[in-house]
Design an enzyme around this catalytic site. Structure first.
Site, mmCIF file in Angstrom:
data_model
loop_
_atom_site.group_PDB
_atom_site.id
_atom_site.type_symbol
_atom_site.label_atom_id
_atom_site.label_comp_id
_atom_site.label_asym_id
_atom_site.label_seq_id
_atom_site.Cartn_x
_atom_site.Cartn_y
_atom_site.Cartn_z
ATOM 1 N N TRP A 173 -23.193 14.703 8.239
ATOM 2 C CA TRP A 173 -21.361 14.359 7.687
ATOM 3 C C TRP A 173 -22.158 15.017 5.952
ATOM 4 C CZ3 TRP A 173 -20.471 8.432 8.515
ATOM 5 C CH2 TRP A 173 -20.178 7.927 9.164
ATOM 6 N N LYS A 222 -16.929 16.184 9.779
ATOM 7 C CA LYS A 222 -18.571 16.899 10.416
ATOM 8 C C LYS A 222 -18.868 17.481 10.806
ATOM 9 C CE LYS A 222 -15.947 12.216 12.195
ATOM 10 N NZ LYS A 222 -15.145 12.150 11.060
ATOM 11 N N THR A 245 0.754 -1.125 -0.134
ATOM 12 C CA THR A 245 0.030 0.077 0.606
ATOM 13 C C THR A 245 0.889 1.291 0.234
ATOM 14 O OG1 THR A 245 0.032 0.192 2.275
ATOM 15 C CG2 THR A 245 -1.999 -1.415 1.570
ATOM 16 N N GLU A 290 -5.933 -4.595 -1.467
ATOM 17 C CA GLU A 290 -5.908 -5.230 -0.372
ATOM 18 C C GLU A 290 -7.239 -6.100 -1.331
ATOM 19 O OE1 GLU A 290 -4.464 -2.427 2.560
ATOM 20 O OE2 GLU A 290 -5.451 -2.319 1.061
#
Length: 544
Positions: free
Chosen positions: A446, A441, A186, A332
């Site tokens: 959100w 936030k 990654t 992944e």
């Protein structure tokens, strides 16, 4: 229990190679190279050289399970390494050359690479690291002797001299399908990069899944242009899925960001499918607009790595008749997780509704299970409104990281936590609304930075946009819009904010716009919100 009476053949990358060599031996592989111009040969030639490579690896003492690294762009020699290393039982470790030198050093040592194959242009990087990567016994430069650059590195030779003189016959080992085949790390936006170790089985199943009609819809009649780097999640599986179906492969070498080269390759080689990140397609569309060229052969473009702005989709569809397919995945997940292809009858939806569907990341490919969970762990319904962290599992999803310091990425039931915030609608279409660390936030609600970025990108004066949340004394956080203007455009903040009215909730509209010359990106080409937040850590909104 009664077992079926079927043969138990192993799913290995070797089986893809042997099948392509026998059934599609005359399919072409065309490459842009860094030093030798355009290279062209067929599968039969490629796999004969792959057998020479396998003999050379054996002569170098490479054994089953040894890691062999690459620092390379998309060309024919890198493709030979994909097959020669993995099919001989070793692990093909593709390294992103865009990483910081310290990260490359960490990755090579963590993987304990025995050999390293590199494009000539990365020799200066290796020269700075040669005393730090003692595990590497030899460095092989992906060129011929005539184009070998001068270098102070020890134990170095050209690829052509490395495989030259080796026989083009090799007895491939009978590998178990769970044998490790490849290793990718990654990008390490938090902490050290993490290694994802793929198996032959996972790679073959991923290639099957990617070739399905409701995925990439690949066939022997396609010419595939992987603009996604082959060091980024194994080129999204295209170097395996292409030979599996016998497609022509067109590899752009170091020119993957060059609009003129991409246009010439697509038109000159009859490319029907191309895959890459949004910034690549913005560059290509800009070039096509400036030169008044078209893409008559191109049928579909796959966009992943980041949310695709609606302007890119519209540009390809309306001006060039090219279908744009959203995809989602991660290192992944090998990476394919979802693909956005329409269900039967959906093409008759009203245009606005159809555009909203196409803006989503799509439906899961068979083999990938999805769910979204709230912070309290409760699974959320597929209603298109509920949001939560996206979790995945499946036969090409990692079960853990390679030699981890610690690993809390999976829950007790084995689901992998992606770190993405998403919703899934009643039809099964998933939409990424943000990363858990990037969601804004504000006042207890959100705000999706991705939705705001996409809305801003619809403005004709915007080349690239990013949204970050910054501290606010009343609302906890408020969005700041950071924009690169298109060349020759004079859009201002008031005009840009006004263009968002009606596209997003009014309380989502950013409190300010800042214009910049460039935005920070990760080594894989994604916007680096972490770096952007650091850049604006002392910023204060106008009312403050």
């Amino acid at each position: 229990m009664l077992n079926g009476l079927m043969m138990d053949s192993q799913l290995t990358i070797t089986s893809i190679m042997k099948f392509a060599d026998r059934v599609y031996s005359d399919s072409e592989i065309v490459s842009v190279t860094g030093t030798e111009g355009l290279h062209r040969y067929c599968y039969a030639d490629a796999f004969a050289r792959t057998r020479q490579l396998a003999n050379a690896l054996t002569a170098s003492g490479i054994k089953s399970g040894d890691r062999v690294a690459t620092l390379a762009w998309n060309d024919f020699r890198h493709l030979e390494l994909y097959y020669g290393v993995s099919c001989s039982g070793a692990v093909c470790h593709t390294i992103n050359p865009r990483l910081f030198p310290e990260q490359v050093e960490y990755i090579v040592n963590h993987a304990e690479d025995k050999l390293l194959f590199t494009d000539p242009m990365f020799l200066p990087l290796l020269e700075t690291l040669q005393d730090e990567i003692g595990c590497v016994r030899e460095i092989i430069v992906l060129t011929d002797d005539a184009h070998m650059p001068a270098s102070g590195l020890a134990n170095i030779q050209s690829y052509e001299s490395y495989i030259g003189g080796q026989p083009d016959q090799f007895e491939w080992p009978d590998l178990a399908e769970d044998t490790a085949s490849a290793l990718c790390y990654t990008s390490g936006t938090t902490g050290n990069p993490k290694g994802v170790l793929y198996s032959h089985r996972s790679t073959v199943l991923h290639a099957y899944g990617g070739a399905l009609p409701d995925s990439l819809n690949l066939s022997a009649r396609d010419a595939i242009l992987p603009v996604v780097p082959m060091f980024h999640v194994l080129g999204w599986g295209l170097p395996y899925a292409g030979p599996m179906v016998g497609a022509k492969l067109v590899l752009p070498g170091p020119k993957m960001g060059d609009g003129e080269t991409l246009c010439d390759l697509i038109n000159g080689e009859g490319v029907t499918l191309a895959a890459g990140v949004p910034t690549i397609w913005m560059a290509l569309l800009d070039y096509l607009e400036k030169t008044n060229q078209t893409l008559p052969a191109l049928d579909r473009v796959v966009v992943g790595g980041a949310a695709c702005p609606a302007s890119i989709m519209q540009g390809f569809r309306e001006r060039h008749g090219v279908d744009v397919l959203h995809a989602w995945g991660m290192t992944e997940t090998s990476p394919l997780g979802t693909m956005n292809t329409l269900k039967r009858g959906m093409e008759d939806l009203p245009e606005a509704e159809l555009a909203a569907v196409r803006g989503k990341q799509g439906r899961p490919v068979f083999g990938v299970d999805l769910k979204i969970v709230a912070p309290d762990g409760q699974e959320q319904p597929w209603d298109g409104k509920s949001v939560g962290e996206l979790k995945v599992r499946g036969p090409w999803v990692c079960s853990g990281y390679y030699k981890p310091d610690s690993d809390d990425s999976h829950d007790e039931e084995g689901w992998f936590g992606t770190g993405d915030v998403a919703s899934i609608d009643e039809r099964g279409f998933m939409q990424i609304t943000d990363r858990t660390k990037d969601v804004i936030k504000s006042g207890g609600e959100w705000i999706s930075s991705i939705d705001l970025e996409n809305a801003a990108m619809d403005h004709p004066g915007v080349a690239e946009a990013a949204v970050i949340g910054l501290p606010h004394p009343k609302w906890t956080e408020r969005p700041l819009l950071v924009v690169i203007r298109k060349e020759g455009k004079a859009v201002n903040a008031e005009e840009l904010l006004a263009s968002l009215d009606g596209k997003v909730a009014i309380w989502w509209i950013p409190d300010d716009v800042v214009f910049v010359d460039e935005l920070p990106h990760t080594a894989t080409g994604k916007l680096s919100k972490k770096d952007l937040r650091g850049q604006f850590k002392d910023y204060r909104f106008p009312e403050q």
